[in-house]
Write a protein that holds these residues in place. Structure first.
Motif, short mmCIF file in Angstrom:
data_model
loop_
_atom_site.label_atom_id
_atom_site.label_comp_id
_atom_site.label_asym_id
_atom_site.label_seq_id
_atom_site.Cartn_x
_atom_site.Cartn_y
_atom_site.Cartn_z
N ASN A 96 1.44 1.09 4.45
CA ASN A 96 0.92 2.25 3.74
C ASN A 96 -0.59 2.33 3.97
N ASN A 97 -1.02 3.35 4.70
CA ASN A 97 -2.44 3.54 5.00
C ASN A 97 -3.19 4.22 3.86
N THR A 98 -2.49 4.67 2.83
CA THR A 98 -3.17 5.41 1.76
C THR A 98 -3.36 4.59 0.49
N SER A 99 -2.68 3.47 0.36
CA SER A 99 -2.82 2.66 -0.86
C SER A 99 -4.15 1.91 -0.85
N ASN A 100 -4.53 1.41 -2.02
CA ASN A 100 -5.73 0.61 -2.12
C ASN A 100 -5.40 -0.65 -2.90
N PRO A 101 -5.33 -1.83 -2.33
CA PRO A 101 -5.59 -2.14 -0.93
C PRO A 101 -4.43 -1.69 -0.05
N ARG A 102 -4.72 -1.56 1.22
CA ARG A 102 -3.69 -1.17 2.18
C ARG A 102 -2.74 -2.35 2.39
N VAL A 103 -1.45 -2.05 2.41
CA VAL A 103 -0.45 -3.12 2.35
C VAL A 103 0.62 -2.94 3.42
N ILE A 104 1.02 -4.07 4.02
CA ILE A 104 2.19 -4.16 4.88
C ILE A 104 3.25 -4.89 4.05
N THR A 105 4.45 -4.30 3.93
CA THR A 105 5.49 -4.87 3.08
C THR A 105 6.72 -5.19 3.90
N ILE A 106 7.29 -6.37 3.64
CA ILE A 106 8.54 -6.77 4.27
C ILE A 106 9.60 -6.79 3.17
N THR A 107 10.70 -6.05 3.37
CA THR A 107 11.75 -5.98 2.37
C THR A 107 13.10 -6.33 3.00
N SER A 108 13.98 -6.88 2.18
CA SER A 108 15.33 -7.20 2.65
C SER A 108 16.22 -5.97 2.52
N SER A 109 17.48 -6.09 2.92
CA SER A 109 18.38 -4.93 2.91
C SER A 109 18.70 -4.49 1.48
N ASP A 110 18.53 -5.36 0.49
CA ASP A 110 18.75 -4.96 -0.91
C ASP A 110 17.45 -4.49 -1.56
N THR A 111 16.45 -4.17 -0.76
CA THR A 111 15.12 -3.64 -1.14
C THR A 111 14.28 -4.61 -1.97
#
Length: 164
Positions: A81-96
């Motif tokens: 997400n380039n718009t959040s503060n701080p900018r975040v890269i998220t890894i999620t499983s198939s069950d979110t």
């Protein structure tokens, strides 16, 4: 032998009294010129370092998502997400459920070659679609970098890409 300043002739006492105002002003002007020449180069180097840092963060997140999909034997999604503060890269499983979060500097943006901001890693060591990401900085003089994830989930990093 007394060598104090009181016993010296008046001419010698006056010449060894320190720096004059003119000498100090010339020194300050020379330092200001040197700093004004070096400042743009330093800001470019800092911007390049931010881009390298964000590239390394994204590459590490991609590698972790790939490993997690193999370990869990399920699809794992990486999104950013380039718009959040701080900018975040998220890894999620198939069950979110969130597996991991990585933050990166607000001066950088991650731009996808296609319009999607996600990568889905399959447990068969593949991705659903080939992805190319360009990491850019607010300083347009910075060298942009690209990360490519090919069909067999090989992750490579290189300089290049457009940020305009």
């Amino acid at each position: 032998m007394n060598a104090s300043a009181n016993n010296l002739p008046e001419k010698l006492r006056m010449t060894s009294s320190g720096f004059t105002l003119i000498e100090m002003m010339v020194t300050i002007v020379v330092l200001a010129i040197i700093v004004s020449i070096a400042a743009p180069s330093m800001s470019n180097q800092l911007a390049n370092q931010r881009v390298k840092s964000t590239t390394a963060t994204l590459a590490n997140a991609l590698k972790e998502a790939k490993a997690e999909s193999i370990i869990r034997r399920q699809n794992v999604t990486l999104s950013y997400n380039n718009t959040s503060n701080p900018r975040v890269i998220t890894i999620t499983s198939s069950d979110t459920s969130v597996i991991a979060n990585y933050s990166y500097t607000a001066q950088n943006t991650i731009r996808p070659l296609l319009s999607t901001t996600t990568v889905i890693f399959e447990p068969s060591k593949r991705v659903t679609e080939v992805r190319t990401f360009t990491i850019c900085d607010n300083n347009l003089n910075a060298t942009s970098r690209q990360i490519v994830v090919n069909k067999v989930a090989k992750i490579t990093s290189q300089t290049g890409g457009t940020c305009t």
